[in-house]
Design an enzyme around this catalytic site. Structure first.
Site, PDB file in Angstrom:
ATOM      1  N   GLU A  67       0.887  -1.144   0.000  1.00  9.13           N
ATOM      2  CA  GLU A  67       0.000   0.000   0.000  1.00  9.13           C
ATOM      3  C   GLU A  67       0.932   1.202   0.000  1.00  9.13           C
ATOM      4  O   GLU A  67       1.595   1.466   1.002  1.00  9.13           O
ATOM      5  CB  GLU A  67      -0.848  -0.103   1.273  1.00  9.13           C
ATOM      6  CG  GLU A  67      -2.131   0.630   1.225  1.00  9.13           C
ATOM      7  CD  GLU A  67      -1.976   1.936   1.911  1.00  9.13           C
ATOM      8  OE1 GLU A  67      -1.657   2.896   1.184  1.00  9.13           O
ATOM      9  OE2 GLU A  67      -2.171   2.004   3.123  1.00  9.13           O
TER      10      GLU A  67
ATOM     11  N   CYS B 138      -1.972   8.676   3.255  1.00 10.03           N
ATOM     12  CA  CYS B 138      -1.827   8.080   1.933  1.00 10.03           C
ATOM     13  C   CYS B 138      -3.095   8.293   1.116  1.00 10.03           C
ATOM     14  O   CYS B 138      -3.078   8.153  -0.098  1.00 10.03           O
ATOM     15  CB  CYS B 138      -1.512   6.603   2.063  1.00 10.03           C
ATOM     16  SG  CYS B 138      -2.615   5.743   3.170  1.00 10.03           S
TER      17      CYS B 138
HETATM   18  P1  NDP Z   1       9.593   3.987   3.679  1.00 10.48           P
HETATM   19  O1  NDP Z   1       9.104   3.223   2.515  1.00 10.48           O
HETATM   20  O2  NDP Z   1      11.008   4.371   3.717  1.00 10.48           O
HETATM   21  O3  NDP Z   1       9.309   3.192   5.022  1.00 10.48           O
HETATM   22  C1  NDP Z   1       8.126   2.472   5.270  1.00 10.48           C
HETATM   23  C2  NDP Z   1       8.425   1.301   6.184  1.00 10.48           C
HETATM   24  O4  NDP Z   1       9.331   0.405   5.567  1.00 10.48           O
HETATM   25  C3  NDP Z   1       9.082   1.697   7.496  1.00 10.48           C
HETATM   26  O5  NDP Z   1       8.611   0.850   8.509  1.00 10.48           O
HETATM   27  C4  NDP Z   1      10.542   1.436   7.216  1.00 10.48           C
HETATM   28  O6  NDP Z   1      11.272   1.234   8.392  1.00 10.48           O
HETATM   29  C5  NDP Z   1      10.441   0.174   6.412  1.00 10.48           C
HETATM   30  N1  NDP Z   1      11.595  -0.127   5.591  1.00 10.48           N
HETATM   31  C6  NDP Z   1      12.350   0.727   4.877  1.00 10.48           C
HETATM   32  N2  NDP Z   1      13.315   0.043   4.227  1.00 10.48           N
HETATM   33  C7  NDP Z   1      13.153  -1.254   4.536  1.00 10.48           C
HETATM   34  C8  NDP Z   1      13.837  -2.457   4.218  1.00 10.48           C
HETATM   35  N3  NDP Z   1      14.893  -2.443   3.405  1.00 10.48           N
HETATM   36  N4  NDP Z   1      13.422  -3.631   4.754  1.00 10.48           N
HETATM   37  C9  NDP Z   1      12.348  -3.661   5.561  1.00 10.48           C
HETATM   38  N5  NDP Z   1      11.682  -2.557   5.918  1.00 10.48           N
HETATM   39  C10 NDP Z   1      12.067  -1.371   5.414  1.00 10.48           C
HETATM   40  O7  NDP Z   1       8.671   5.204   3.785  1.00 10.48           O
HETATM   41  P2  NDP Z   1       8.801   6.458   4.745  1.00 10.48           P
HETATM   42  O8  NDP Z   1       8.128   6.100   5.998  1.00 10.48           O
HETATM   43  O9  NDP Z   1      10.190   6.953   4.866  1.00 10.48           O
HETATM   44  O10 NDP Z   1       8.005   7.493   3.901  1.00 10.48           O
HETATM   45  C11 NDP Z   1       8.536   7.912   2.661  1.00 10.48           C
HETATM   46  C12 NDP Z   1       7.411   8.254   1.730  1.00 10.48           C
HETATM   47  O11 NDP Z   1       6.506   7.157   1.606  1.00 10.48           O
HETATM   48  C13 NDP Z   1       6.555   9.380   2.173  1.00 10.48           C
HETATM   49  O12 NDP Z   1       7.130  10.598   1.908  1.00 10.48           O
HETATM   50  C14 NDP Z   1       5.316   9.116   1.368  1.00 10.48           C
HETATM   51  O13 NDP Z   1       5.470   9.590   0.071  1.00 10.48           O
HETATM   52  C15 NDP Z   1       5.225   7.630   1.361  1.00 10.48           C
HETATM   53  N6  NDP Z   1       4.347   7.132   2.398  1.00 10.48           N
HETATM   54  C16 NDP Z   1       3.189   6.520   2.054  1.00 10.48           C
HETATM   55  C17 NDP Z   1       2.354   6.076   3.041  1.00 10.48           C
HETATM   56  C18 NDP Z   1       1.136   5.344   2.783  1.00 10.48           C
HETATM   57  O14 NDP Z   1       0.353   5.179   3.717  1.00 10.48           O
HETATM   58  N7  NDP Z   1       0.875   4.836   1.629  1.00 10.48           N
HETATM   59  C19 NDP Z   1       2.611   6.309   4.433  1.00 10.48           C
HETATM   60  C20 NDP Z   1       3.865   6.927   4.684  1.00 10.48           C
HETATM   61  C21 NDP Z   1       4.665   7.290   3.689  1.00 10.48           C
HETATM   62  P3  NDP Z   1      12.175   2.427   9.034  1.00 10.48           P
HETATM   63  O15 NDP Z   1      11.260   3.546   9.365  1.00 10.48           O
HETATM   64  O16 NDP Z   1      12.750   1.796  10.243  1.00 10.48           O
HETATM   65  O17 NDP Z   1      13.161   2.788   7.971  1.00 10.48           O
END
Ligand code: NDP
Length: 677
Positions: A256, A295
């Site tokens: 998502e 989102c």
């Molecule tokens: P990320 O995709 O970086 O992170 C989302 C989740 O994935 C976090 O729990 C993160 O952990 C985890 N994660 C990141 N890299 C890995 C990996 N290699 N292996 C396993 N888990 C991983 O998104 P962000 O939270 O940084 O947000 C960035 C952008 O995403 C926002 O600016 C927005 O555009 C979008 N977004 C969309 C959302 C939605 O609901 N659809 C919600 C939030 C953001 P950790 O935090 O520990 O790195």
């Protein structure tokens, strides 16, 4: 400073280093430190598979549902504590309710759906029995059973409570343990939530685990029976989806991701109409709730070109009234973004969007804040842009994950449908119009690009839950850029955690596998089954009653008594002309009533009520002189977990003298668990 702990393998794990700091979004103060150093990910997954899974699979759907409800009630008692901590994520109280009450609401919804829509059993029966041979001895039936792995749930920073709960509830109901990995930035709130859940002692051990900090080698250890559900950025989704272990095991992967959700104002919605006001109000709400870090927020606001000035002016006027600042302060409507990094990200995206549009309201560079330091806290001004040319690429490609939207003028329905597709797939769209024809055209035109669509008008506005609220009963997810996944959607979200299997077998074996009587399986005749309590009744218990002959007088009497004097029952000459009947036929409801008169056991007993019929079909016309026999067989027995009675579904088959079925249906009754004294 508090070092967040992970809850894995049945204990709270303290990291072996100092961790990295997490900061209050509004003040910049350190809130907690986070690290997953030393967490044995393989062991945690194994603990879920070996301890949590078996414990869950011993419970029926109804028992799991009851635990979800109990958990929801318990968490509701602790809402204040969660609201307080939630302030540190930059959320106002209103934002926090969205997250916290919304998450608890999902638990309640699945608690209720599980009991109403699933059997009090451990196997789910999917669809009807399929006859596979002419003789009726070879049948097919789809069933669903819980996967034997762990649901790995990787969440985004913006919903630290709703995010984990909306993934956990359907997994738990399905019988699959969860391992939650919150986004680091706001993990302190998820950690508090999990602490409350663990302390409640309600859940079987191993059914919920938590990893605070980096996921490390977690995904290296997923296997074919595990699932991965991800919410976050499209980039990370892509990386995780193609992780070798995920690909190797064909691991179910649900994503998502961010999407460029639209809202469309209909050409009918001129200034002064209810719909015009609804559109503007909703746009501003979606921009400012959670500071636009949703989102589902509206990023592209399509308006008829001739109304663009009016919409811009009305929205600017509303936005000017939004007070930004410390989320704890009275009167603040919009808090901070989750982190300074997020603010940098929003500013970067805004720059790109500004290439294609001009500012209608707000200041991309600075913001006035109440009770806070505008630079130390991750504050931004809500910014509404207007694109001169809706065909420009940026508004359809760049998502500023904050309080940012772009007005896009359109000139025809075809154009707006085409532009909608430029978002490449979204979670949600809304159409605000009082014109049902326009709504139909838009809904059918943009539906293939959307997981959910809201049509807002004067009729549903009062009850509407709004553009941005995912609902437990409805799909949350979307195609393409939105991740291509589906969450929630009621029981569909539960089935996502289960394997569907087509079982081909004899009626006897299918009955044993599904705990239901299927046509062709053995029946037991003996004591009238209506004299038996749930404790005594067995699937297959049967009563055969009749025959009773239907007379012309019966038909005449029924017609006169009920007022149903349709010609096929009362006018011989006209009935003869009817190509299906060729003469007078008995009322279908007379047949059903006679059947009830035949199978009833009138004295007081364990049967408490008849609460309906399902799947009623009249198969062969009944003529005066025909004799009716009914065979009633206990088909499915569902004791309730919270009452001293349960439901019994009976198969009813009414036949004529030639043995042909004239009517078939299910009778639904409520029956006491024990004999009443
Ligand atoms: P990320 O995709 O970086 O992170 C989302 C989740 O994935 C976090 O729990 C993160 O952990 C985890 N994660 C990141 N890299 C890995 C990996 N290699 N292996 C396993 N888990 C991983 O998104 P962000 O939270 O940084 O947000 C960035 C952008 O995403 C926002 O600016 C927005 O555009 C979008 N977004 C969309 C959302 C939605 O609901 N659809 C919600 C939030 C953001 P950790 O935090 O520990 O790195």
């Amino acid at each position: 400073m508090a070092l967040l702990r992970s809850y894995v393998s049945g204990r709270w794990h303290t990291p072996q280093d100092a961790g990295r700091p997490l900061h209050d979004a509004a003040t910049g103060e350190e809130v907690a430190r986070i690290s997953a150093t030393g967490v044995d990910m393989a062991a945690a997954l194994d603990h879920g598979r070996r301890t949590g899974g078996p414990a869950l699979r011993e419970l029926t759907f109804h028992q799991r549902a009851a635990l979800l409800k109990a958990l929801a009630s318990e968490l509701r008692e602790h809402r204040e504590e969660l609201y307080q901590l939630s302030l540190r994520t930059g959320a106002t109280l209103g934002d926090s309710k969205f997250d916290i009450d919304g998450g608890i609401g999902v638990l309640f919804a699945y608690g209720s759906k599980g009991r109403r829509e699933l059997p009090n059993d451990t196997v789910y029966v999917d669809g009807a029995v399929e006859p596979l041979g002419k003789g009726g001895t070879f049948l097919g039936q789809h069933i669903a059973t819980p996967l034997r792995g762990v649901a790995v749930q990787i969440n985004a920073f913006n919903f630290p409570v709703w995010g984990p709960l909306e993934k956990f509830a359907p997994a738990f109901l399905a019988g699959v343990p969860s391992l939650v990995k919150p986004a680091s930035q706001t993990a302190y709130l998820t950690e508090r939530l999990v602490r409350l859940i663990v302390d409640s002692g309600l859940l079987p051990e191993g059914t919920l685990q938590l990893v605070c900090g980096s996921a490390g080698d977690l995904l290296d250890h997923v296997t074919e029976q595990d699932l991965v559900s991800f919410t976050g950025s499209a980039d990370t989704a892509q990386r995780l989806r193609t992780h070798p272990a995920v690909v190797r095991g064909a691991v179910r992967f649900n994503a998502e991701a961010d999407s460029l959700n639209l809202s469309v104002l209909g050409p009918d919605a001129k200034p002064g109409t209810t719909e015009f006001d609804l559109f503007v109000k909703q746009l501003v709400t979606e921009m400012t709730v959670k500071a636009g870090q949703k989102c589902t927020a509206i990023r592209r606001a399509f308006v008829p070109a001739e109304l663009a000035d009016d919409v811009a002016a009305a929205a600017a006027e509303r936005l000017a009234r939004v007070t930004v600042g410390n989320p704890a302060s009275e009167g603040v409507r919009m808090g901070a973004l989750a982190s300074l990094e997020q603010r940098e990200e929003v500013r970067r995206s805004l720059k790109a969007l500004l290439d294609a549009g001009s500012v209608v309201s707000g200041d991309p560079e600075r913001v006035d804040v109440v009770d806070a330091d505008a630079e130390r806290g991750a504050f931004v001004s809500p910014v509404l842009l207007r694109a001169a040319d809706p065909e420009r690429a940026e508004p359809h490609e760049v998502e500023a994950f904050g309080p940012v939207s772009t007005l896009l003028p359109y000139t025809s329905t075809e154009q707006v449908i085409e532009l909608a597709a430029r978002g490449k797939g979204s979670l949600v769209g809304s159409v605000v119009t009082g014109d049902a024809e326009f709504a139909r055209e838009l809904v059918l035109g943009v539906a293939p690009w959307h997981g959910r669509l809201l049509v807002l008008d004067a009729e549903d506005a009062k009850e509407s839950t709004g553009h941005g609220s995912p609902l437990p009963a409805l799909v949350h997810g979307g195609p393409g850029r939105a991740g291509g996944g589906e969450e929630l959607a009621g029981i569909r979200g539960v089935l996502h955690h289960m394997q569907r299997t087509a079982v081909q077998a004899s009626p006897t074996v299918l009955g044993a596998v599904t705990n239901r009587w299927v046509p062709g399986a053995p029946r037991q005749e003996g004591e009238h089954p209506f004299r038996k309590s749930l404790a005594e009744l067995k699937v297959g218990d049967t009563v055969v009653a009749g025959p009773r002959t239907v007379t012309q007088e019966d038909v005449d009497h029924f017609a006169e008594f009920t007022g149903d004097t349709f010609y096929a029952h009362t006018d011989e000459a006209a009935a003869r002309e009817n190509p299906l009947f060729g003469g007078i036929v008995a009322h279908g409801y007379l047949v059903v009533s006679f059947a009830a008169g035949l199978f009833v056991s009138p004295e007081p007993g364990p049967v408490l009520a008849n609460y309906g019929l399902e799947n009623l079909r009249f198969l062969t016309p009944v003529k005066p002189g025909d004799s009716l026999t009914v065979t009633l067989t206990a088909k499915q027995i569902t004791p309730r977990v919270d009452a001293d009675y349960g439901e019994v579904r009976w198969d009813a088959d009414v036949t004529n003298g030639e043995g042909e079925s004239v009517a078939k249906y299910d009778v639904l009754t409520l029956v006491a668990k024990e004999q009443r004294q």
